[in-house]
Design a protein around this motif. Structure first.
Motif, PDB file in Angstrom:
ATOM      1  N   SER A  16      44.891  37.469  34.899  1.00  0.00           N
ATOM      2  CA  SER A  16      46.291  37.085  35.046  1.00  0.00           C
ATOM      3  C   SER A  16      46.982  37.601  36.304  1.00  0.00           C
ATOM      4  O   SER A  16      48.178  37.352  36.485  1.00  0.00           O
ATOM      5  CB  SER A  16      47.068  37.584  33.824  1.00  0.00           C
ATOM      6  N   MET A  17      46.269  38.313  37.182  1.00  0.00           N
ATOM      7  CA  MET A  17      46.901  38.721  38.441  1.00  0.00           C
ATOM      8  C   MET A  17      46.841  37.540  39.401  1.00  0.00           C
ATOM      9  O   MET A  17      46.174  37.538  40.431  1.00  0.00           O
ATOM     10  CB  MET A  17      46.203  39.948  39.023  1.00  0.00           C
ATOM     11  N   ALA A  18      47.561  36.508  38.995  1.00  0.00           N
ATOM     12  CA  ALA A  18      47.530  35.223  39.701  1.00  0.00           C
ATOM     13  C   ALA A  18      48.765  34.439  39.289  1.00  0.00           C
ATOM     14  O   ALA A  18      49.541  34.870  38.430  1.00  0.00           O
ATOM     15  CB  ALA A  18      46.263  34.453  39.343  1.00  0.00           C
ATOM     16  N   GLU A  19      48.935  33.292  39.896  1.00  0.00           N
ATOM     17  CA  GLU A  19      50.063  32.451  39.510  1.00  0.00           C
ATOM     18  C   GLU A  19      49.843  31.809  38.145  1.00  0.00           C
ATOM     19  O   GLU A  19      50.793  31.604  37.381  1.00  0.00           O
ATOM     20  CB  GLU A  19      50.284  31.382  40.577  1.00  0.00           C
ATOM     21  N   LEU A  47      41.462  39.883  38.475  1.00  0.00           N
ATOM     22  CA  LEU A  47      41.766  40.925  37.510  1.00  0.00           C
ATOM     23  C   LEU A  47      43.031  40.592  36.710  1.00  0.00           C
ATOM     24  O   LEU A  47      43.724  39.628  36.987  1.00  0.00           O
ATOM     25  CB  LEU A  47      41.944  42.265  38.220  1.00  0.00           C
ATOM     26  N   GLY A  48      43.313  41.426  35.709  1.00  0.00           N
ATOM     27  CA  GLY A  48      44.527  41.272  34.915  1.00  0.00           C
ATOM     28  C   GLY A  48      44.257  40.785  33.512  1.00  0.00           C
ATOM     29  O   GLY A  48      43.672  39.712  33.324  1.00  0.00           O
ATOM     30  N   HIS A  49      44.658  41.591  32.511  1.00  0.00           N
ATOM     31  CA  HIS A  49      44.449  41.180  31.121  1.00  0.00           C
ATOM     32  C   HIS A  49      45.616  41.567  30.212  1.00  0.00           C
ATOM     33  O   HIS A  49      45.598  41.279  29.026  1.00  0.00           O
ATOM     34  CB  HIS A  49      43.146  41.773  30.571  1.00  0.00           C
ATOM     35  N   GLU A  50      46.648  42.193  30.774  1.00  0.00           N
ATOM     36  CA  GLU A  50      47.869  42.499  30.025  1.00  0.00           C
ATOM     37  C   GLU A  50      48.973  41.623  30.609  1.00  0.00           C
ATOM     38  O   GLU A  50      49.502  41.926  31.681  1.00  0.00           O
ATOM     39  CB  GLU A  50      48.263  43.981  30.195  1.00  0.00           C
TER      40      GLU A  50
END
Length: 343
Positions: free
Chosen positions: A119-122, A59-62
């Motif tokens: 982008s909920m990652a390194e 997940l993660g896009h901001e």
């Protein structure tokens, strides 16, 4: 690398997992993530209510970060650049919407954090076309809010326009409503922002961000407030940012005749009761707005650079990546303004 992944559909089914670092080729750019905002869509994905995500997916896009590697066809972005990125990872490139760069309307679009790893990652990868190099005046934290800001730019400055003499009513003092307020104020208009009693701290923040009048609709008469400031005509424009049906139907009669109502918030149900009489008899223009497109990002970043938007003030809690679950729970509780994750 460590990443927060939605493993399969349904409630929760999320975990911090170890996956290979993404590889770059062609026009792809590899970004070391600094910060990622927790969006309402991420929360709905967590609860299983949002079904557009293709699992398994990070997940993660901001987000914001620093470029660490680029593909052989990348020309304008280089390692070391401070960047953010649009959510568009892939489009068909052939439909009328793509040709007009209305990527948000391409039926074959693939988005970061929904159809491809986010982008909920390194690290995260994006295509060069979607990557924007940041001005030194924009902090990494503020840049992580560029995506929701771009959505508000699209709603306020592309789907309609704002005149400095407009009186605008905004429903919902959440992150989108607060950003929408600032976008409208950047054009010099007068803003009335409406919420409910539990939003009191957010309404106070709205005042500090430029809202001219804030209203608790549970303890104050919104109709009277609106008519007071509009000489009985109603507001020029409404931006409904709460996704609450009562707000929708409370707002429609408060638009002046020939005014504009922009639906920014997403409803939990596809079909809802609608005050069609107000739309018809008042000749209201009712506008839908979906996500953002490249032009929205250029304007959003210029607003941040010119300090027309105070995104940093909206970020009230930061969690490290390994504490993502606490971050999600905090965001769900609704006591913070904007919760972000630091990678």
């Amino acid at each position: 690398m460590q990443a927060v992944m939605k493993l399969e559909p349904g409630k929760d089914n999320m975990s911090l997992v170890s996956i290979p670092e993404p590889e770059v080729k062609g026009d792809l750019v590899k970004i070391k993530v600094k910060f990622t905002g927790i969006c309402g869509t991420d929360i709905h994905t967590f609860t299983g209510e949002y079904r557009n995500s293709k699992t398994p997916v990070v997940l993660g896009h901001e987000f914001s970060g620093v470029v660490v590697e680029v593909g052989e066809n990348v020309l304008k972005v280089k390692a070391g650049d401070r960047v953010t990125s649009e959510t568009t990872f892939k489009t068909c490139g052939e439909c009328n919407y793509c040709l007009e760069k209305d990527y948000n309307l391409c039926s074959n679009r693939k988005g970061i954090g929904t159809q491809v790893n986010g982008s909920m990652a390194e690290y995260v990868i994006s295509r060069e076309e979607s990557v924007h190099v940041l001005s030194e005046k924009i902090s990494f934290k503020a840049a992580a809010l560029t995506e929701p800001l771009a959505c508000c730019v699209h709603a306020g400055l592309e789907k309609t326009t704002i005149d400095k003499n407009d009186i605008v009513l905004i429903f919902g003092p959440g992150p989108i409503g607060l950003l929408q307020c600032q976008v409208v104020k950047s054009q010099g208009a007068f803003v009335i922002l409406a919420g409910i009693t539990k939003d009191m701290e957010r309404l106070k923040l709205a005042k500090s961000l430029g809202a001219d009048v804030v209203v608790d609709v549970l303890t104050e008469n919104l109709d009277e407030v609106v008519m007071k400031y509009t000489n009985g005509y109603g507001v020029d424009k409404v931006f409904e940012c709460s996704g609450a049906v009562p707000a929708l139907n409370q707002g429609l009669p408060l638009v002046k005749k020939k005014g504009t109502f922009v639906q920014v918030g997403i409803f939990s149900n596809k079909m809802n009761p609608l005050d069609q009489e107000s739309i018809i008899q008042r000749e209201i223009t009712y506008i839908g707005t979906r996500s953002q497109k490249p032009s929205s990002w250029h304007t959003a970043l210029k607003l941040l650079e010119d300090q027309k938007i105070d995104a940093d003030k909206m970020i009230t809690k930061v969690f490290p990546l390994e504490e993502w679950r606490a971050g999600f729970e905090t965001a769900r509780e609704g006591n913070e303004i904007k919760v972000i994750i630091e990678s």
